[in-house]
Design a protein around this motif. Structure first.
Motif, mmCIF file in Angstrom:
data_model
loop_
_atom_site.group_PDB
_atom_site.id
_atom_site.type_symbol
_atom_site.label_atom_id
_atom_site.label_comp_id
_atom_site.label_asym_id
_atom_site.label_seq_id
_atom_site.Cartn_x
_atom_site.Cartn_y
_atom_site.Cartn_z
ATOM 1 N N TRP A 37 0.831 -1.204 0.000
ATOM 2 C CA TRP A 37 0.000 0.000 0.000
ATOM 3 C C TRP A 37 0.864 1.251 0.000
ATOM 4 C CZ3 TRP A 37 -4.317 0.654 4.238
ATOM 5 C CH2 TRP A 37 -5.042 1.828 4.005
ATOM 6 N N GLU A 38 1.813 1.305 0.923
ATOM 7 C CA GLU A 38 2.604 2.524 1.106
ATOM 8 C C GLU A 38 3.772 2.649 0.127
ATOM 9 O OE1 GLU A 38 1.403 4.831 2.770
ATOM 10 O OE2 GLU A 38 -0.061 3.722 3.949
ATOM 11 N N ALA A 42 -0.719 2.735 -3.422
ATOM 12 C CA ALA A 42 -1.275 4.077 -3.207
ATOM 13 C C ALA A 42 -0.396 4.841 -2.229
ATOM 14 C CB ALA A 42 -2.707 3.982 -2.681
ATOM 15 N N PRO A 43 0.854 5.111 -2.602
ATOM 16 C CA PRO A 43 1.773 5.772 -1.671
ATOM 17 C C PRO A 43 1.325 7.192 -1.336
ATOM 18 C CG PRO A 43 2.750 5.642 -3.849
ATOM 19 C CD PRO A 43 1.457 4.879 -3.907
ATOM 20 N N THR A 44 1.624 7.580 -0.113
ATOM 21 C CA THR A 44 1.315 8.945 0.328
ATOM 22 C C THR A 44 2.629 9.673 0.577
ATOM 23 O OG1 THR A 44 1.182 8.178 2.602
ATOM 24 C CG2 THR A 44 -0.878 8.323 1.399
ATOM 25 N N GLY A 45 2.733 10.876 0.092
ATOM 26 C CA GLY A 45 3.927 11.679 0.341
ATOM 27 C C GLY A 45 5.197 11.012 -0.137
ATOM 28 N N ARG A 47 6.430 8.263 0.950
ATOM 29 C CA ARG A 47 6.339 6.842 1.340
ATOM 30 C C ARG A 47 6.838 6.604 2.762
ATOM 31 N NH1 ARG A 47 7.934 6.303 -4.405
ATOM 32 N NH2 ARG A 47 6.183 5.303 -5.437
ATOM 33 N N LEU A 49 5.024 6.577 5.438
ATOM 34 C CA LEU A 49 4.066 5.816 6.237
ATOM 35 C C LEU A 49 4.376 4.317 6.255
ATOM 36 C CD1 LEU A 49 0.555 7.418 5.656
ATOM 37 C CD2 LEU A 49 1.902 7.359 7.744
ATOM 38 N N ARG A 88 -9.061 5.874 6.956
ATOM 39 C CA ARG A 88 -8.665 5.974 5.550
ATOM 40 C C ARG A 88 -9.741 5.452 4.600
ATOM 41 N NH1 ARG A 88 -2.290 4.728 5.020
ATOM 42 N NH2 ARG A 88 -2.645 5.717 2.999
ATOM 43 N N GLU A 92 -10.277 8.581 2.026
ATOM 44 C CA GLU A 92 -9.446 8.514 0.832
ATOM 45 C C GLU A 92 -10.258 8.029 -0.361
ATOM 46 O OE1 GLU A 92 -5.831 6.301 1.096
ATOM 47 O OE2 GLU A 92 -5.118 7.418 2.821
ATOM 48 N N GLY A 96 -7.084 3.750 -2.302
ATOM 49 C CA GLY A 96 -6.798 3.798 -0.867
ATOM 50 C C GLY A 96 -7.952 3.306 -0.011
#
Length: 132
Positions: A37-38, A42-45, A47, A49, A88, A92, A96
């Motif tokens: 996921w991270e 669906a990475p955020t920023g 990565r 997280l 989430r 999201e 996500g």
């Protein structure tokens, strides 16, 4: 009359064995999901997280070694991941939200397996102590 503890039955062995492997499987699936996921799905920023996986790695050895204490605290730890999944899933967009729903399902399976494992083993210990 014998005062020895009751012999292990096949049912007892099956419950303990099945819940152990369900817990280990759900934990490994949760680790794999969080990493994928991270890092890719669906990475955020940046990565960052992905570090949320680290606490999930700690109980793996205890579950594999069949430590009752580990099952107890994993059943509490898993609610942090369930809460993250709930937040989430409702905040999201896809993919996500879909991944969050899978995380929730894995958390519920892990909790149930840990709870059954702990309850079953404590009941058996109590029964053995009553007879012994």
């Amino acid at each position: 009359m014998s005062t020895s503890p009751p012999p292990l039955t096949l049912e007892a062995d099956a419950v303990t064995r099945i819940t152990r492997w369900v817990a280990v499987g759900a934990l490994l699936a949760l680790i794999a999901l969080c990493l994928a996921w991270e890092l890719w799905l669906a990475p955020t920023g940046r990565r960052t997280l992905v570090i949320k996986v680290l606490p999930l790695l700690l109980p793996l050895a205890g579950l594999l070694k069949h430590r009752l204490y580990t099952y107890r605290w994993v059943s509490l730890l898993v609610w942090l991941y369930c809460a993250e999944g709930l937040v989430r899933a409702t905040s999201e967009p896809a993919p996500g939200a879909t991944l969050a729903m899978i995380e929730i399902a894995l958390c519920l399976v892990l909790f149930a397996a840990c709870a059954v494992q702990v309850r079953w083993r404590l009941q058996r210990a109590k029964a053995a102590a009553a007879l012994g």
